[in-house]
Design an enzyme around this catalytic site. Structure first.
Site, PDB file in Angstrom:
ATOM      1  N   ASP A 111      39.717  -0.824  -7.349  1.00 42.87           N
ATOM      2  CA  ASP A 111      39.811  -1.330  -8.646  1.00 42.87           C
ATOM      3  C   ASP A 111      41.340  -1.285  -9.010  1.00 42.87           C
ATOM      4  OD1 ASP A 111      39.165  -1.724 -11.399  1.00 42.87           O
ATOM      5  OD2 ASP A 111      39.470   0.454 -11.762  1.00 42.87           O
ATOM      6  N   LYS A 112      41.710  -1.994 -10.367  1.00 39.61           N
ATOM      7  CA  LYS A 112      43.172  -1.742 -10.549  1.00 39.61           C
ATOM      8  C   LYS A 112      43.607  -0.877 -11.598  1.00 39.61           C
ATOM      9  CE  LYS A 112      44.957  -4.773 -13.416  1.00 39.61           C
ATOM     10  NZ  LYS A 112      45.635  -4.174 -14.150  1.00 39.61           N
ATOM     11  N   ASN A 118      32.759   0.511 -14.989  1.00 40.97           N
ATOM     12  CA  ASN A 118      32.295  -0.746 -14.398  1.00 40.97           C
ATOM     13  C   ASN A 118      32.732  -0.451 -13.092  1.00 40.97           C
ATOM     14  OD1 ASN A 118      35.320  -0.015 -14.721  1.00 40.97           O
ATOM     15  ND2 ASN A 118      35.987  -2.129 -14.684  1.00 40.97           N
ATOM     16  N   ASP A 119      33.118   0.393 -12.153  1.00 41.16           N
ATOM     17  CA  ASP A 119      33.161   0.492 -10.868  1.00 41.16           C
ATOM     18  C   ASP A 119      31.910   1.354 -10.230  1.00 41.16           C
ATOM     19  OD1 ASP A 119      35.832  -0.429 -11.139  1.00 41.16           O
ATOM     20  OD2 ASP A 119      36.691   1.531 -11.730  1.00 41.16           O
ATOM     21  N   LYS A 166      54.839 -16.097 -28.525  1.00 38.27           N
ATOM     22  CA  LYS A 166      55.059 -15.197 -27.370  1.00 38.27           C
ATOM     23  C   LYS A 166      53.923 -15.850 -26.405  1.00 38.27           C
ATOM     24  CE  LYS A 166      52.450 -11.066 -27.667  1.00 38.27           C
ATOM     25  NZ  LYS A 166      52.279  -9.639 -28.239  1.00 38.27           N
ATOM     26  N   PHE A 197      45.668 -14.901 -29.826  1.00 42.25           N
ATOM     27  CA  PHE A 197      45.557 -15.028 -28.471  1.00 42.25           C
ATOM     28  C   PHE A 197      44.310 -15.223 -27.854  1.00 42.25           C
ATOM     29  CE2 PHE A 197      45.390 -13.453 -24.064  1.00 42.25           C
ATOM     30  CZ  PHE A 197      46.686 -13.819 -23.725  1.00 42.25           C
TER      31      PHE A 197
END
Lengths: 351, 1258
Positions: B446-447, B905-906, B660, B637
């Site tokens: 996972d990140k 979530n993992d 931005k 955004f």
């Protein structure tokens, strides 16, 4: 708390803060206990094989010398005489079983044993039975150690089946082993004079002292319809019935010897020993052999070459291996700890 | 009728109004909502909740469970039957159970105790372990269940109540930072508008806050007292695991309002940025969506253990075979010979027929009944099965359990795996998978939270074409160090693009400083206090030095964009010691911008609905002034727009659009006069991206009042539109104003990696592991992190798989599939073509494409491509997809996979993978709870795998093989003896010898081997990560090895048995003429076995500590002690073993000589084997052991050769830090070459040089 000390300062702190126990426990948990890590180098290998050769060949030779006659000064002399067929008279040889079961025929028989080598006392007399399964499970279990020690006081003889009681009275000693007691007897005569056979101390001392009761006398033994082997003198306590005690140490293999007695006189070369024996025991029904063995013994026991041969063989093989490895080492020497043998340095490695 | 339709319309209007505020949730379209309304009351939507009347839920039909949660496997009642059932599902255990049962019917050749005791012991230990593990689960549950929450009891009084006592219908008050105790219906919040912010990291891993909003009707319920009379009824769906749906309505004050997911607060999420909320419990305990979503963690078994089952089957077939031989032999003897053996008193065949029935019934020895030979043989078969049971290592399982628990303990205790920051260490949560750690081939990571800290740091910026904060990167540093090691020191300098010249001091480093710690120490060396989220050092900007620079207007505008264009809010700090504020915003990026702008002197201090207040540094007065900016519009955004703008007017009434966004988006919207810095900025952008920094471009434009007015009307209109076209209209409106921008510059923030992550990935890559990155984040972020972790680099060929816009818009599965398939095929073609070249490939795929690529007919192609790429990055993947990928990769490649992650979530991925690892440093516990190992930091994975995994793997494989050997060697001697007893089932050894064999005499050395064996020390493991490859290639536990060990056992047993019977029989074994009886032979043979198996383990062991010595030699000694003690017991107890050592075999020199000879001969085959292997076919660990020995004489670190060899041993990897350094060195060399050339040219071209060369003097 401890952890924190460890984690921040490591071993050094532990050494200062606490004693040897804690340190060694710390080293244990960190899996860094001092260890010896032997690595098998060619030098070691050759040395080990050489060492084995150097040890085993002399040991083997000494062993052979102790038991075998090939070497000049042999120590163990053995005379074996099979008598089970010869002791049955010619006419009865067709039906040996009925001969042996016929109580009316006298079973005495004479054998001549020639001494071909000087035998130093004590000379051990064994009877050897072949193809006799004394190690059969049914047979081995059929005994009662408690009864042997306590006699009739011990009632539970169920382990002795099928020879536990007769006429509703217990048998002492019970069980198949005792019931099938070997009952051939031997008398030895040399030059007309009887050779005295010492039949004491042929059984283990501990067996006599602790396993067979001093106050236990045979009772109701061999009184049934089926009579197996020898009878016991009901006057003598079991602890003194050494034949029985020897017999009850069941043999490990279907071919076995049992100690009968000792001749405590030396036998000279070319002496002829006449053996008057009573051929009572039935081995004919199952094709067993009976042999009489006279043997001296060495510090290694009886005459058995196997150990000596094995030792010499192992020693020689070790020497050969040592030489082979030496040659290989000289010719195809692999540099010790050479990285180029590591798989990732080999070209074929694909990852 | 009219009334109802009007109410509907009212509802619609209200909805639309709500939507204009919260853009987070797609509103239900009117059609959906109608459908929802119709659903209520139907099956599946029958739940009724009486709010604030929990007592109504105590009785049927509205009885719902308490909020009690249990994750235990057993309870007090079910423990015994279920745990026993689990135990006897193991084949071996079941076999021993049967053996024990048979022993009760006197079928067994041994005593009952010797059969039952080991079984009870083995099963008992395993069950104890289960019980302890379950107890821990219970304690964890207890902890959760005993948390408290403020609950309404009556009359507006709220008291603390335990979570487990909550009931459906309870009204609770949750304060900021607390977790929701169950699924709640939001009634009102501390904010006036009924909005609350929720962090759902534990549920889906998304880090940005979600907005939840209460119904307008319940908005007034924001005081404790209000609840004294509150009553409402909720009709809603039944409990289900769907996190993103909720259908229901609430009847409140006689009106019915529809409910949506945005009113539902889920258990395991957390209240943030909101002081408190009131809510009603809708689902409790096991009905909550979070619990329904969690699957019970599957019990995992390691490869070795699975293979061990096969070994057990082999041994079983051996067992059945020898048993068949035995029973068949017994049958033959019984039919032919045995009746003639009068000494057995078997009834004669003929006689039996004559005997009357009573007699034949009396005959009780069923094993040797000549009248029923087949039945007897059958019984003999059963007896033989039990007798040869020693072939099946009963204690193997229990030894393995013990060893694994001890291994686990050692892993947990490893100081190197202790994190000082979180004060946590590695936790092996199951002990089943220790050795699996040594066989991992693929890591799925996972990140967020795993590789990164989920913390953004402001690193660099480029303003008006000048790059600031340009520091040398780790890669440059390492490359220069490596070059220094390879070449002579060479001084050169690189002109940094910002003009400031920095020489490369690192060139002075020596080889000795070539370690990760050193780089870190140098890189993290900071001057002044460390500010979280701000890792920027450039004197030209900090401490307000920027005022001395040029382009002041652009710089101020740049900072203003940074300070104004966001959605964050400042937090009031409790301690006013510093005038610095802290911020909270939807994304951590924005927080880092706000912090940075504060550092630069543009402090954002207040925000109201339409006003933003900045504390600015005024250039004219050189003083700090507060300036108010009126917030006119906020263009939000979104992932499709990839930009965000605010329209503000300053105190002078000037209107600015500050924008931005992603650089590509901004650059295409620049005005012609706004491109002044485009070229320089682009260059900076690419260098930032190479370093894995996330970049955003800043731009602005001034808007004339008139233009604004006209645009604003369009925009307001668009905002007021209802229906699906609204979004489109809004986007169009934004499009018209966000143009003709003037580029100011770019900022680069670092998604801060956890400590040591790049080095760890590098080592893992060197160990031959493949690393896949699976993240729910967007593609750009994922790629950035890919660069930062060296999973990607510039010279790597990247494939991007994503759905093309056409295919996506068509929404046709077939089209999408074709599209993806085409992409995969073209990529794969390229891989095939260029495989021979060294260029590695990287694959980047996004969630939508992945969904297609993982479908049945495409997945094989996809996986084939993926497996051939050096690194794979999957972005925007859902938790479910993560699990799916894991499963597919596992199935397709058949390799051992390890999944590592930190969030809920993992969980799917962690459970699906062969090994699941959870990061425990973070707050959420779901991942840790589901994991097999929990690490406080990602970097510990290196040591866990390369050291502990490698050790455990080779320990366990050695141990299992040895176990097989030892039991075969022992068990077969029993069989050989049978051949000599006419297959009657007699045992050579005493019962107690047999019992002692596995329990005492050979168990400790095995355990010592399994716990303490090390082929090489941990330092060397880490220095030669490639050694790890032994595990994935499974060299220590291959079938050839297993068969080899079984053969070795057969040879040993033969040698032991034959030597003994030939030497001891039939002649006397002692000088006094005694011959060996069954007990002497048994004791002698047994002595040989004990010596042999214990010396064998000494041969296997390569690492002797005192513990090994003690256990091995102690075991042998123990045998003699046992024999002495046992022989000294009264003969009633010891039987024929009475005094066997003292009087029987001990005094016989033969006995001792046999022992020596037999041990040497039976070990000789193995010894020759290892000598040949070591000398001519050495394995990796052998050579490294030799090196270790060789260099021990010298100092390892100073030895130049050692260092060189170690470097050589690092495999040239395709990913990772080293690979990047290699690439960098290449480019440095080229630069050097060029530089030399240019110097040469400049010199040769210079007039002086010419004059010299052409001068007549020379």
């Amino acid at each position: 708390m401890c952890r924190r000390i460890f984690s921040t300062c490591g071993v050094a702190a532990v050494r200062i803060v606490s004693g040897k126990m804690v340190l060694s426990f710390y080293l244990f948990t960190q899996q860094s206990l001092p260890a010896c890590k032997p690595v098998l180098t060619p030098g070691w290998v050759i040395a080990i094989f050489l060492f084995m050769g150097v040890i085993f060949i002399p040991v083997g030779l000494v062993t052979l010398r102790a038991s075998h006659c090939v070497i000049i000064h042999s120590m163990v002399v053995e005379i074996v005489d099979r008598y089970d067929i010869d002791c049955v008279p010619e006419p009865s040889r067709m039906d040996k079983v009925s001969y042996i079961q016929d109580d009316s025929i006298p079973k005495n028989c004479s054998r001549f044993m020639k001494v071909h080598k000087y035998m130093k006392a004590p000379i051990y007399i064994y009877y050897q039975l072949d193809n006799y399964y004394q190690n059969h499970r049914r047979y081995v279990k059929s005994r009662s150690d408690k009864q042997l020690l306590d006699g009739q006081k011990y009632h539970d003889t169920s382990s002795c089946q099928p020879v536990e009681s007769n006429n509703n009275r217990p048998i002492v000693p019970c069980g198949l082993i005792a019931w099938s007691l070997f009952n051939d007897t031997f008398e030895f005569i040399r030059e007309g004079a009887e050779l005295k056979v010492n039949r004491k101390n042929i059984a283990w001392k501990s067996d006599r002292g602790h396993k067979f009761g001093k106050n236990v006398y045979p009772f109701n033994f061999q009184n049934g319809t089926l009579i197996g082997g020898g009878k016991l003198n009901p006057e003598i306590p079991l602890s003194d019935q050494e034949d029985l005690i020897v017999w009850m140490r069941t043999s490990a293999l279907p071919s076995f010897r049992k100690l009968y007695g000792r001749i405590e006189k030396d036998l000279d070369v070319d002496d002829v020993v006449v053996v008057n024996l009573m051929n009572n025991y039935n081995t004919y029904s199952f094709g067993g052999k009976k042999k009489l063995v006279l043997s001296t013994s060495s510090w290694l026991g009886g005459k058995n070459d196997f150990l000596g041969h094995a030792c010499v063989f192992v020693g020689c093989s070790s020497l050969t291996l040592a030489i082979i490895f030496m040659l290989l080492h000289v010719k195809y020497r692999r540099p010790y700890g050479d990285m180029s043998f590591l798989p990732w340095n080999r070209k074929s490695f694909s990852g | 009728m009219v009334a109802e339709s009007s109410r509907k319309r009212k509802g619609k209007i209200r909805w639309s109004k709500l939507y204009s505020f919260a853009a987070c949730f797609r509103p239900l379209t009117s059609k959906d909502r109608l459908a929802a309304r119709e659903l209520i009351g139907q099956p599946g939507f029958s739940r009724v909740v009486f709010c604030n009347e929990p007592h109504l839920h105590k009785r049927k039909p509205y009885k719902y469970p308490y909020n009690y949660i249990s994750t235990t496997k057993y309870n007090v009642l079910t423990f015994l039957p279920r745990a026993l059932f689990e135990q006897f599902r193991r084949v071996a255990n079941f076999y021993f159970l049967l053996a024990a049962i048979f022993s009760l019917f006197s079928l067994a050749p041994f005593s009952r105790a010797s059969l039952i005791a080991p079984l009870v012991f083995v099963v008992g230990i395993s069950m104890l372990k289960e019980a302890v593990e379950d107890w821990h689960r219970f304690l964890q549950d207890l902890d959760v269940n005993n948390r408290t929450v403020k609950t309404h009891i009556s009359n507006g009084v709220f008291v603390d109540k335990l979570w487990k006592e909550l009931r459906v219908g309870d009204v609770v008050k949750v304060n900021k930072g607390e977790y929701f105790p169950s699924d709640l219906l939001l009634l009102s919040s501390g904010n006036e508008d009924g909005v609350c912010y929720v962090e759902t990291m534990n549920l889906d891993g998304e880090t940005n806050l979600k907005i939840k909003r209460c119904l307008e009707a319940s908005l007034c319920l924001n005081e404790d007292e209000e609840f004294s009379k509150f009553k409402a009824t909720v009709h809603c769906e039944d409990p289900n695991p769907n996190l993103y749906t909720f259908v229901g309505n609430i009847e409140f004050e006689k009106e019915s309002y529809p409910l949506s997911p945005s009113q539902l607060l889920l258990r395991d999420s957390k209240l943030r940025n909101t002081d408190y909320i009131y809510g009603v419990v809708i689902f409790s305990g096991h009905d909550t969506k979070a619990v329904r979503n969690s699957t019970r963690s599957p019990s995992k078994r390691s490869r070795i253990e699975r293979k061990m089952d096969h070994i057990i089957y082999i041994l079983f077939s051996m067992l059945v075979l020898v048993s068949l031989v035995s029973s068949f032999g017994s049958l033959l003897y019984l039919r032919q010979d045995m009746v003639d053996w009068w000494y057995l008193q078997l009834p004669d065949d003929n006689k039996v027929n004559d005997l009357d029935d009573s007699n034949s019934e009396k005959y009780d020895d069923r094993f040797f009944n000549p009248s029923k030979p087949v039945q007897s043989a059958g019984l003999q078969f059963i007896r033989a099965l039990i007798l040869y049971g020693y072939l099946i290592p009963i204690s193997l399982y229990v030894s393995i359990e013990v060893v694994k628990v001890l291994q686990t303990m050692l892993i947990n205790k490893d100081i190197e795996l202790y994190d000082d920051v979180t004060c946590k260490s590695v936790q092996a949560r199951t002990s089943n998978l220790n050795e699996e750690l040594g066989q991992v081939e693929m890591i799925l990571s996972d990140k967020t939270g795993t590789l990164t800290c989920n913390q953004m740091e402001f690193r660099k910026c480029s303003i008006a074409g000048v790059s600031y904060g340009g520091d040398i990167t780790e890669v440059d540093l390492a490359a220069s160090m490596r070059m220094n090691a390879d070449f002579e020191p060479f001084e050169f300098s690189i002109d940094e693009t910002d003009g400031a010249t920095r020489s490369f001091e690192p060139f002075e480093f020596s080889v000795s400083s070539f370690s990760a710690q050193n780089w870190n120490a140098r890189l993290t060396k900071t001057e002044g206090p460390v500010i979280k989220g701000f890792n920027f050092r450039d004197d030209r900007l900090t401490n307000k030095n920027w005022i001395h620079g040029s382009n002041l207007f652009d710089i101020t505008m740049f900072f203003r964009v940074m300070a104004l264009c966001h959605t964050g809010i400042p937090l009031e700090d409790d301690n006013h010691k510093t005038d610095k504020l802290s911020y909270e915003a939807e994304s951590p990026e924005e927080v880092s911008f706000l912090i940075a702008s504060q550092e630069f002197g543009f402090q954002f201090c207040r925000r109201t609905q339409s006003l933003m207040v900045l504390k600015e540094f005024d250039l004219s007065s050189m003083k700090e002034v507060e300036r108010e900016y009126k917030l006119l519009n906020l263009l939000e955004f979104s992932s499709s727009r990839k930009r965000m703008s605010v329209i503000v007017s300053n105190e002078d009434g000037q209107i600015f659009l500050l924008c931005k966004g992603a650089d590509s988006i901004i650059f295409e919207r620049l005005a012609d006069n706004g491109r002044a810095y485009e070229q320089a900025t682009t260059m900076h952008l690419s260098s930032y991206a190479e370093d894995g920094l996330r970049t955003l471009a800043f731009a602005y434009r001034t808007i004339e009042a008139a233009e604004y007015e006209s645009w604003n009307t369009i925009f307001t209109q668009a905002k007021a539109t209802i229906g699906p076209e609204r979004e489109e209209l809004l986007e169009q409106a934004s499009e018209t104003i966000e143009k003709d921008l003037i580029l100011l510059g770019v900022v680069a923030v670092e998604d801060k990696l956890q400590k040591g992550v790049p080095e760890c990935i590098d080592k893992l890559a060197q160990a031959g592991l493949k690393i896949w990155l699976l993240t729910g984040d967007k593609r750009e972020t994922a790629i950035n992190i890919g660069f930062a972790c060296s999973l990607l680099r510039q010279d790597m060929k990247q494939f991007h798989l994503s759905l093309s816009r056409d295919a996506e818009s068509n929404n046709q599965v077939k089209d999408m599939k074709e599209d993806i398939l085409q992409q995969i095929e073209s990529s794969y073609k390229m891989v095939c073509e260029e495989r021979n070249k060294e260029a590695p490939f990287g694959l980047v795929i996004d969630g939508k494409a992945l969904e297609i690529a993982l479908r049945g007919d495409v997945k094989d192609e996809f996986l084939q491509l993926a497996v051939n790429c050096a690194s794979v990055i999957c972005c925007r993947v859902s938790p479910k997809q993560k699990a799916l990928i894991t499963r597919l990769v596992k199935q397709y490649t058949g390799k051992t996979t390890l999944a590592i992650g930190d969030g809920a979530n993992d969980v799917g991925m962690i459970q699906e993978a062969d090994i699941g690892v959870g990061i425990s440093g973070m707050e959420g516990m779901q991942a840790v709870m589901a994991s097999d190992f929990s690490l406080p930091q990602f970097r510990f994975l290196e040591r866990l795998l390369i050291v502990h995994g490698h050790w455990c793997y080779q320990r366990l494989s050695k141990m299992v093989l040895y176990f097989v050997y030892k039991n075969v060697a022992f068990g077969l001697t029993l069989f050989y003896y049978e051949l000599y007893t006419s297959f009657s089932g007699e045992v050579l050894y005493d019962d107690w010898y047999m019992t002692m064999f596995n329990v005492m005499l050979t168990s400790l050395p095995v355990i010592a081997l399994g716990v303490l064996e090390q082929d090489v020390s941990s330092d060397i493991c880490l220095q030669f990560p490639a050694l790890y490859q032994q595990g994935p290639r499974n060299v220590h536990f291959s079938w050839s090895r297993i068969i080899g060990w079984i053969l070795n056992g057969v040879v040993s047993s033969l040698v032991i048995f034959l030597a003994n019977i030939y030497i001891l029989s039939p002649t006397a074994m002692r000088e006094n003429g005694f011959v060996a009886d069954i007990d002497s032979l048994g004791a002698t043979t047994y002595t040989c076995i004990i010596w042999t198996v214990n010396c064998q383990i000494a041969l296997i062991t390569s690492h002797f500590t005192w513990i090994q010595h003690l256990s091995i030699w102690g075991s042998i000694l123990l045998w003699y002690i046992f024999l002495l003690v046992y022989g000294a017991l009264p003969p009633n107890f010891s039987g024929n073993a009475f005094q066997v050592l003292v009087e029987g075999i001990g005094p016989a020199p033969l006995y001792w000589m046999i022992t020596v000879l037999v041990v040497v001969v039976s070990l000789l085959p193995y010894f020759i084997h290892i000598v040949i292997q070591r000398s001519y076919f050495p394995m990796d660990d052998h050579i490294i052991q030799e090196m270790e020995q060789c260099y021990k004489k010298y100092d390892v670190r100073d030895n130049e050769m050692w260092v060189r060899e170690q470097r050589n041993s690092q495999r040239s990897t395709r990913i990772g830090f080293s690979a990047r350094v290699d690439a960098k060195i290449l480019s440095f060399n080229q630069q050097l070459q060029q530089k030399k050339l240019s110097i040469y040219r400049s010199v040769t071209n210079s007039p002086i040089y010419r004059s010299i060369t052409t001068s007549p003097f020379s």
